[in-house]
Each structure stands twice: as C-alpha cells, then as structure tokens.
Design a protein around this motif. Structure first.
Motif, PDB file in Angstrom:
ATOM      1  N   UNK A   1      32.340 -16.313  74.388  1.00 13.39           N
ATOM      2  CA  UNK A   1      32.824 -16.151  73.037  1.00 13.39           C
ATOM      3  C   UNK A   1      34.020 -15.976  72.851  1.00 13.39           C
ATOM      4  N   UNK A   2      34.976 -17.137  72.208  1.00  9.03           N
ATOM      5  CA  UNK A   2      36.541 -16.948  72.358  1.00  9.03           C
ATOM      6  C   UNK A   2      37.044 -16.543  70.944  1.00  9.03           C
ATOM      7  N   UNK A   3      37.865 -15.722  70.675  1.00  7.98           N
ATOM      8  CA  UNK A   3      38.386 -14.970  69.632  1.00  7.98           C
ATOM      9  C   UNK A   3      39.892 -15.134  69.555  1.00  7.98           C
TER      10      UNK A   3
ATOM     11  N   UNK B   1      35.498 -17.096  60.088  1.00  9.55           N
ATOM     12  CA  UNK B   1      34.936 -18.154  60.954  1.00  9.55           C
ATOM     13  C   UNK B   1      35.201 -19.653  60.332  1.00  9.55           C
ATOM     14  N   UNK B   2      35.183 -20.576  60.805  1.00 13.11           N
ATOM     15  CA  UNK B   2      35.179 -21.791  60.256  1.00 13.11           C
ATOM     16  C   UNK B   2      34.187 -22.800  60.023  1.00 13.11           C
ATOM     17  N   UNK B   3      34.092 -23.865  59.550  1.00 10.13           N
ATOM     18  CA  UNK B   3      32.759 -24.430  59.172  1.00 10.13           C
ATOM     19  C   UNK B   3      32.001 -24.916  60.559  1.00 10.13           C
ATOM     20  N   UNK B   4      32.404 -24.997  61.659  1.00  9.81           N
ATOM     21  CA  UNK B   4      31.831 -25.327  62.870  1.00  9.81           C
ATOM     22  C   UNK B   4      31.415 -23.947  63.670  1.00  9.81           C
ATOM     23  N   UNK B   5      31.661 -22.884  63.490  1.00  9.89           N
ATOM     24  CA  UNK B   5      31.354 -21.754  64.121  1.00  9.89           C
ATOM     25  C   UNK B   5      29.865 -21.525  64.305  1.00  9.89           C
ATOM     26  N   UNK B   6      29.377 -21.596  65.344  1.00 10.61           N
ATOM     27  CA  UNK B   6      27.594 -21.502  65.453  1.00 10.61           C
ATOM     28  C   UNK B   6      27.432 -20.267  64.987  1.00 10.61           C
ATOM     29  N   UNK B   7      26.364 -20.134  64.118  1.00  4.91           N
ATOM     30  CA  UNK B   7      25.824 -18.931  63.375  1.00  4.91           C
ATOM     31  C   UNK B   7      25.304 -17.669  64.642  1.00  4.91           C
TER      32      UNK B   7
ATOM     33  N   UNK C   1      32.778 -24.235  68.431  1.00  5.11           N
ATOM     34  CA  UNK C   1      31.685 -23.891  67.827  1.00  5.11           C
ATOM     35  C   UNK C   1      31.434 -22.212  68.461  1.00  5.11           C
ATOM     36  N   UNK C   2      32.017 -22.118  69.411  1.00 13.17           N
ATOM     37  CA  UNK C   2      32.275 -20.582  70.084  1.00 13.17           C
ATOM     38  C   UNK C   2      33.375 -19.848  69.614  1.00 13.17           C
ATOM     39  N   UNK C   3      34.193 -20.246  68.638  1.00 18.18           N
ATOM     40  CA  UNK C   3      35.322 -19.684  68.586  1.00 18.18           C
ATOM     41  C   UNK C   3      35.340 -19.101  66.957  1.00 18.18           C
ATOM     42  N   UNK C   4      36.205 -17.918  66.877  1.00 12.82           N
ATOM     43  CA  UNK C   4      36.225 -17.339  65.635  1.00 12.82           C
ATOM     44  C   UNK C   4      37.467 -16.553  65.738  1.00 12.82           C
TER      45      UNK C   4
END
Length: 328
Positions: free
Chosen positions: A121-123, A163-169, A142-145
């Motif tokens: 997970x990258x932040x 989060x952005x629209x593509x961030x995985x739940x 998808x692994x970024x926030x």
C-alpha cells in the motif's frame, strides 16, 4: 526487515516513525537522496536525536518511563539511498513524505514504484496536493491514497485517509486496520483540498485573525474563549453532532443573521442546511437530522453528551462543586 517504511527523513517521517516504534513495530526511515558519507551521518544523527528528544518529552510528561526510550528508539532504522531497495522490497505500507513539490513527488514515486512489491500500500503524507494528482504517479493507483497526519504525528490520534475513485476498497480496509493497530483513529474523505481538519481549522483561524484585526477582542480573550468554550465543547461532541444536538434551525438563523451583519459570502447558509430546515429535519429535537435518532434512547444519549462535557471540564480543571451554603 521492517514491514513499514517512511520515505523522507524530515519532520513528518520522524513523527510517523515514532508512532510505529511506540506501538512496538520496527520501521525504516528511508532517505532516497544520494549524499556524501558526512552529510548522511549528519542527517542520521539529527533524525535520531529528534526521535529521542520527542520520547524524552513524553518521559517529562509522565507518559513514558526513562528506561523505555532506548528500546522504542531502537525500532527506528535509518536507511540511506544504498539501502532503500532492500527496505522498500519488504514494505507492506509506505509513507511518502518528501518535499511538497510535484517534481520531488514524481522522483520519489518513480523509485517507490520500481522497488516496492506489487501488493504494498502506497500513501503520500502531502498536505497540499490532491490524491487524484498523485495517483497518476503510481504504478498501480488502486493501492494508493493520501494519508494526512496531524502534528505532532506521534501524539494526535486522527489520520485522514483521502481516497480517489480508483482506490480499492480492500486497500482502504487494510490501511484502516493497520493504523488502528498502532492506536490511530483513521477517518476517510474524498479527493478534496484541505482534507477535513485543515479545511475546518483554516476557517476558524482566519476568523480569529480577523477579529483581532477588527479590534473585536484581544488574542488572549479569543484564545480563552476557544480553549474553554468552543474547543471544550467540540472536544466532547463532533462538529456535525453538535449541529444536530443544538438544532439545525439554530445554525440556520445564526448564519442568516451573520451573513447580513458581517459578511454574506463567509456566512452563507449551505444548501443542505436549508433543505433540512424545509423538511423539518432539525436534529435530535425532531428525531432526524444529519443522524437518525429513531429507536434511540435520546434521554440516555443526552446524559452521555453531558458526561463527555463534564469529563472535559474536569480535565481542564474548571469543574467546581456546588457551594455548601447560601451566599449573600
């Protein structure tokens, strides 16, 4: 190797490192910049000195025992550019905390993308760049926030996850769980400037500065009012909960009055408040507001709010017992 990595050995990275070390985890504090041996040695010494000084501050406040400082500090591993590959290859969760420029972020994520494993997970700890902008720099967005820490990072529990629209739940859920595991209180928001806390803080601080500028009150009086009036109440109730508790109608009428007497744009009533007024959803008093109170024991809830407020009064040393006699 550490499961967690903070990229950037500045103030934010050091605060994050203390948070994980305090909770019992090893964390690598990685500096990606190529430095001379002398410059690296200086940075490493400065970083570890700040880590120890922060922990010693907790000792002075009785939050730590003196003998706990070194075991906690030893969990922070300073890693130079040469060791970055090995540290990032093992990381489960990465915090980017390099300077606030797109150029610096682009360079950092180019290396992070190349060196991190695919499921890491990258932040970014940015306070000013939107998550939607930075997601474009990440190999698997998808692994970024974004993750905004409030200073001092090792002390304030709230961390804001943007989060952005593509961030995985599932990524959000994993991040929440990891942060809760070190005693943090993660809150989630969308890709908005200012996150939650800075956006609210900026309005309050600007208005306080204006009142000083206008001669409404001195800085000392404003600070007394905010610490023991507004601040004390908002420490017991959340801002939106406070609206419901007092009544949306109170906010509506107060906003309309101040819009007319102070500044129409600053105190314009939000559309959602006007809509709630029209629908009669005034909060606790009508059974519905921002929250729903149907089936809730509102009497017990009111007592709970009173208990929270009383607790804050006692903490501030402002609660006084009743007088034991009638005074003239």
């Amino acid at each position: 190797m550490a499961r967690f990595v903070a990229v950037g050995a500045g103030r934010m990275g050091r605060g994050i490192a203390i948070s994980f070390a305090y909770a019992g985890y090893r964390i690598a504090l990685v500096d990606l910049r190529q430095r001379s041996p002398e410059a690296w040695s200086k940075l490493r010494e400065e970083a570890m000195a700040e880590v120890r000084a922060s922990l010693q501050g907790l000792v002075k406040l009785g939050a730590l025992q003196p003998e706990q400082v070194e075991p906690i500090a030893s969990r922070v591993e300073l890693v130079d550019a040469a060791g970055a590959a090995a540290a990032l290859a093992q990381a489960e969760l990465v915090f980017e905390g390099v300077p606030e420029t797109m150029e610096a972020k682009r360079d950092a994520f180019a290396q992070i993308n190349r060196l991190c494993r695919e499921d890491a997970i990258l932040t970014s700890t940015t306070s000013s760049i939107l998550v939607t902008q930075l997601a474009e720099l990440v190999h698997r967005p998808e692994r970024f926030l974004n993750m905004h820490w409030l200073n001092p990072a090792y002390l304030i529990p709230v961390v804001e996850l943007s989060t952005h629209a593509g961030t995985n739940a599932e990524v959000v859920a994993r991040t929440r769980a990891l942060m809760e595991g070190i005693g943090k209180l993660p809150v989630v928001c969308g890709p908005a400037p200012g996150y939650i806390v800075p956006r609210l803080q900026a309005l309050v601080m600007n208005e306080a500065a204006r009142m000083v500028e206008e001669g409404v009150a001195t800085a000392e009086e404003i600070d007394k009012a905010t610490r023991f009036g507004m601040g004390l109440r908002f420490a017991a109730l959340g801002v939106v909960e406070f609206i419901d508790f007092g009544g949306c109608d109170i906010l509506f009428h107060a906003s309309r009055e101040m819009a007319g007497t102070i500044d129409a744009s600053r105190y314009e009533t939000p559309g959602i408040v006007t809509k709630m007024m029209e629908e009669g959803r005034l909060g606790l008093k009508t059974g519905s507001g921002f929250y729903e109170y149907a089936g809730k024991d509102t009497g017990a809830y009111r007592v709970d709010v009173l208990s929270r407020t009383l607790g804050m009064l006692r903490h501030a040393g402002l609660w006084r017992p009743p007088a034991d006699k009638t005074l003239a």
